[in-house]
Design a protein around this motif. Structure first.
Motif, PDB file in Angstrom:
ATOM      1  N   TYR A   6      76.203  70.727   4.218  1.00 52.18           N
ATOM      2  CA  TYR A   6      74.955  70.928   4.965  1.00 52.18           C
ATOM      3  C   TYR A   6      73.958  71.646   4.064  1.00 52.18           C
ATOM      4  O   TYR A   6      74.266  72.669   3.479  1.00 52.18           O
ATOM      5  CB  TYR A   6      75.224  71.773   6.217  1.00 52.18           C
ATOM      6  CG  TYR A   6      73.999  71.990   7.075  1.00 52.18           C
ATOM      7  CD1 TYR A   6      73.620  71.060   8.035  1.00 52.18           C
ATOM      8  CD2 TYR A   6      73.207  73.120   6.912  1.00 52.18           C
ATOM      9  CE1 TYR A   6      72.497  71.239   8.816  1.00 52.18           C
ATOM     10  CE2 TYR A   6      72.077  73.319   7.693  1.00 52.18           C
ATOM     11  CZ  TYR A   6      71.732  72.383   8.646  1.00 52.18           C
ATOM     12  OH  TYR A   6      70.604  72.575   9.422  1.00 52.18           O
ATOM     13  N   SER A  78      76.494  79.138  16.901  1.00 51.38           N
ATOM     14  CA  SER A  78      77.184  78.072  17.644  1.00 51.38           C
ATOM     15  C   SER A  78      77.889  77.112  16.692  1.00 51.38           C
ATOM     16  O   SER A  78      78.848  76.443  17.082  1.00 51.38           O
ATOM     17  CB  SER A  78      76.234  77.335  18.599  1.00 51.38           C
ATOM     18  OG  SER A  78      75.076  76.906  17.958  1.00 51.38           O
ATOM     19  N   ASP A  79      77.473  77.069  15.424  1.00 48.22           N
ATOM     20  CA  ASP A  79      78.191  76.244  14.428  1.00 48.22           C
ATOM     21  C   ASP A  79      79.673  76.640  14.367  1.00 48.22           C
ATOM     22  O   ASP A  79      80.559  75.792  14.270  1.00 48.22           O
ATOM     23  CB  ASP A  79      77.614  76.434  13.018  1.00 48.22           C
ATOM     24  CG  ASP A  79      76.185  75.976  12.896  1.00 48.22           C
ATOM     25  OD1 ASP A  79      75.620  75.498  13.896  1.00 48.22           O
ATOM     26  OD2 ASP A  79      75.619  76.104  11.797  1.00 48.22           O
ATOM     27  N   ASP A  80      79.931  77.945  14.409  1.00 50.21           N
ATOM     28  CA  ASP A  80      81.289  78.488  14.381  1.00 50.21           C
ATOM     29  C   ASP A  80      82.097  77.912  15.543  1.00 50.21           C
ATOM     30  O   ASP A  80      83.233  77.453  15.379  1.00 50.21           O
ATOM     31  CB  ASP A  80      81.198  80.018  14.483  1.00 50.21           C
ATOM     32  CG  ASP A  80      82.545  80.733  14.515  1.00 50.21           C
ATOM     33  OD1 ASP A  80      83.506  80.226  13.903  1.00 50.21           O
ATOM     34  OD2 ASP A  80      82.623  81.818  15.133  1.00 50.21           O
ATOM     35  N   THR A  83      82.835  74.166  15.216  1.00 58.29           N
ATOM     36  CA  THR A  83      83.918  73.979  14.245  1.00 58.29           C
ATOM     37  C   THR A  83      85.269  74.350  14.855  1.00 58.29           C
ATOM     38  O   THR A  83      86.270  73.658  14.640  1.00 58.29           O
ATOM     39  CB  THR A  83      83.644  74.828  12.983  1.00 58.29           C
ATOM     40  OG1 THR A  83      82.374  74.446  12.456  1.00 58.29           O
ATOM     41  CG2 THR A  83      84.699  74.633  11.923  1.00 58.29           C
ATOM     42  N   VAL A 105      76.253  69.111  11.597  1.00 62.64           N
ATOM     43  CA  VAL A 105      77.498  69.882  11.676  1.00 62.64           C
ATOM     44  C   VAL A 105      78.615  69.070  12.353  1.00 62.64           C
ATOM     45  O   VAL A 105      79.793  69.262  12.047  1.00 62.64           O
ATOM     46  CB  VAL A 105      77.263  71.234  12.399  1.00 62.64           C
ATOM     47  CG1 VAL A 105      78.577  71.902  12.791  1.00 62.64           C
ATOM     48  CG2 VAL A 105      76.474  72.176  11.477  1.00 62.64           C
ATOM     49  N   TYR A 106      78.266  68.129  13.240  1.00 59.70           N
ATOM     50  CA  TYR A 106      79.316  67.368  13.953  1.00 59.70           C
ATOM     51  C   TYR A 106      80.200  66.560  13.000  1.00 59.70           C
ATOM     52  O   TYR A 106      81.421  66.696  13.044  1.00 59.70           O
ATOM     53  CB  TYR A 106      78.722  66.456  15.039  1.00 59.70           C
ATOM     54  CG  TYR A 106      77.757  67.129  15.987  1.00 59.70           C
ATOM     55  CD1 TYR A 106      77.930  68.460  16.366  1.00 59.70           C
ATOM     56  CD2 TYR A 106      76.664  66.444  16.507  1.00 59.70           C
ATOM     57  CE1 TYR A 106      77.036  69.084  17.232  1.00 59.70           C
ATOM     58  CE2 TYR A 106      75.775  67.063  17.380  1.00 59.70           C
ATOM     59  CZ  TYR A 106      75.956  68.379  17.731  1.00 59.70           C
ATOM     60  OH  TYR A 106      75.079  68.985  18.579  1.00 59.70           O
ATOM     61  N   ALA A 109      82.258  69.044  10.776  1.00 65.21           N
ATOM     62  CA  ALA A 109      83.376  69.675  11.494  1.00 65.21           C
ATOM     63  C   ALA A 109      84.495  68.670  11.754  1.00 65.21           C
ATOM     64  O   ALA A 109      85.688  68.998  11.665  1.00 65.21           O
ATOM     65  CB  ALA A 109      82.887  70.265  12.814  1.00 65.21           C
ATOM     66  N   ASP A 177      75.832  70.564  23.309  1.00 67.64           N
ATOM     67  CA  ASP A 177      75.211  71.556  22.423  1.00 67.64           C
ATOM     68  C   ASP A 177      73.776  71.773  22.904  1.00 67.64           C
ATOM     69  O   ASP A 177      72.900  70.944  22.679  1.00 67.64           O
ATOM     70  CB  ASP A 177      75.257  71.010  20.993  1.00 67.64           C
ATOM     71  CG  ASP A 177      74.586  71.917  19.980  1.00 67.64           C
ATOM     72  OD1 ASP A 177      73.971  72.935  20.376  1.00 67.64           O
ATOM     73  OD2 ASP A 177      74.659  71.603  18.776  1.00 67.64           O
ATOM     74  N   THR A 207      72.974  79.238  21.582  1.00 64.63           N
ATOM     75  CA  THR A 207      72.742  80.063  20.398  1.00 64.63           C
ATOM     76  C   THR A 207      71.713  81.157  20.656  1.00 64.63           C
ATOM     77  O   THR A 207      70.867  81.019  21.538  1.00 64.63           O
ATOM     78  CB  THR A 207      72.272  79.189  19.217  1.00 64.63           C
ATOM     79  OG1 THR A 207      72.171  80.001  18.042  1.00 64.63           O
ATOM     80  CG2 THR A 207      70.907  78.549  19.479  1.00 64.63           C
ATOM     81  N   ARG A 218      73.546  85.372  13.090  1.00 67.14           N
ATOM     82  CA  ARG A 218      74.547  84.338  13.409  1.00 67.14           C
ATOM     83  C   ARG A 218      75.289  84.698  14.691  1.00 67.14           C
ATOM     84  O   ARG A 218      76.334  85.348  14.659  1.00 67.14           O
ATOM     85  CB  ARG A 218      75.563  84.161  12.261  1.00 67.14           C
ATOM     86  CG  ARG A 218      74.962  83.999  10.868  1.00 67.14           C
ATOM     87  CD  ARG A 218      73.919  82.896  10.767  1.00 67.14           C
ATOM     88  NE  ARG A 218      74.427  81.607  11.194  1.00 67.14           N
ATOM     89  CZ  ARG A 218      73.898  80.873  12.188  1.00 67.14           C
ATOM     90  NH1 ARG A 218      72.865  81.314  12.858  1.00 67.14           N
ATOM     91  NH2 ARG A 218      74.415  79.713  12.508  1.00 67.14           N
TER      92      ARG A 218
END
Length: 357
Positions: A6, A78-80, A83, A105-106, A109, A177, A207, A218
């Protein structure tokens, strides 16, 4: 090695006195002053580990949205959480569906777990329920749906989200999301709380990076069924939310006045930018979020890359979205009044300049 890392939006324009960074969908109003104060307030206790369960933060989110804190998990953005959901539910040979211009990110992950990302075609830059359902196979375990979607700004009405859910097998987890939910001003939109509350296979992620202006810290959260929350809690890092982020998050979510001001600013300038840029003969995809997708012609001298050069020369940094399969477009975050007016003035000059070639 199949994963394309990314790459965030650029943040510098060499040789320009003042930079207007409109490439990362950050709020032009910044965080709540109460959040800044809360962040500073923990500075004297940096030797202490955070609360591993982020209890106070989950309780604050629960109060704000009327949710059971036991069904909330907080994460390092929210990425965390996206994943972690992939890690909990995908393995070699499984499949996860996302849409053509869905958040990058989809697939990252998904590939990281050894599973296969499956792309469902969009219609008019918008998720298409029938295309998603047609992509479901015996191996599908997750459907990722950004609503509203980044980078297009389009959204699915709640009736369509419910139709999607009804069409999925119970073993498939629907991940909604809703990073930009607070900005949406449409009567037929719903972030997903109701669907999570009444289903066993729906999760909503949110988020603090966007409307709350805490991107540097984050901080994200998810609301899900008990069994999903249990699975994610088993594999997440025990201290995946730091004390400063938690304190700032609690203060931010309680400052409803600041959120309302951010919504009002966005509503005004999103409409203005869409109209003014549209008058220049450029197509703007209708957006429900805090950014717009501007489409440029293929004409030599008038392409998205040419526009990006002209904007960068004036210190205006927009997001190139070739990595999203949109090489002919630029994504622009709604900025301050000064930044928004300067973008329109720059694009007016750019479009008026005769093309050579």
């Amino acid at each position: 090695m199949a994963i394309h890392a990314y790459v965030p939006g650029k943040s510098s324009a060499p040789g320009v006195a003042k930079i207007y960074k409109l490439s990362s969908n950050e709020t032009p109003l910044g965080p709540s002053p109460h959040a800044i104060e809360a962040y500073r307030g923990v500075a004297g206790h940096l030797e202490d580990y955070p609360d591993g369960a982020a209890t106070a933060l989950r309780e604050a989110i629960g109060r704000a949205f009327g949710l059971d804190p036991a069904r909330i998990v907080c994460g390092f953005g929210s990425d965390d959480l996206l994943t972690l959901l992939a890690r909990a539910y995908l393995a070699d040979g499984d499949e996860a569906i996302h849409t053509t211009h869905g958040f990058l990110v989809y697939p990252i992950a998904t590939l990281a777990t050894g599973a296969k990302p499956v792309v469902a075609a969009e219609r008019n830059y918008t998720a298409d329920v029938d295309a998603i359902l047609a992509a479901v196979t015996e191996r599908t375990r997750i459907v990722f749906l950004a609503n509203p979607n980044n980078p297009t700004g389009t959204y699915l009405p709640f009736d369509e989200v419910k139709r999607l859910h009804r069409g999925l097998p119970p073993r498939v987890l629907l991940v909604l999301d809703a990073a930009y939910a607070e900005y949406v001003r449409r009567n037929d939109y719903e972030a997903g709380i109701e669907l999570v509350a009444t289903s066993d296979n729906v999760v909503m992620t949110r988020t603090f990076s966007k409307i709350h202006g805490l991107a540097a810290l984050r901080l994200g959260w998810m609301y899900g069924p008990d069994h999903v929350v249990d699975a994610v809690n088993r594999i997440r890092g025990p201290f995946n939310v730091n004390t400063a982020a938690s304190a700032a998050g609690i203060a931010a979510i309680q400052d409803t006045g600041h959120v309302e001001r951010s919504i009002a600013h966005n509503e005004t300038w999103l409409a203005w930018l869409t109209a003014e840029i549209g008058k220049l003969g450029l197509t703007v995809t209708p957006s429900a979020a805090n950014f717009i997708l501007i489409h440029f012609p293929d004409t030599k001298g008038k392409t998205a890359a040419d526009a990006d050069k002209a904007l960068t020369a004036r210190g205006l940094i927009l997001r190139q979205v070739g990595s999203y399969g949109l090489p002919g477009a630029l994504r622009m975050s709604v900025g301050t009044e000064e930044a928004n007016r300067l973008v329109v003035a720059t694009l007016t000059d750019f479009m008026a300049t005769p093309s050579h070639g």
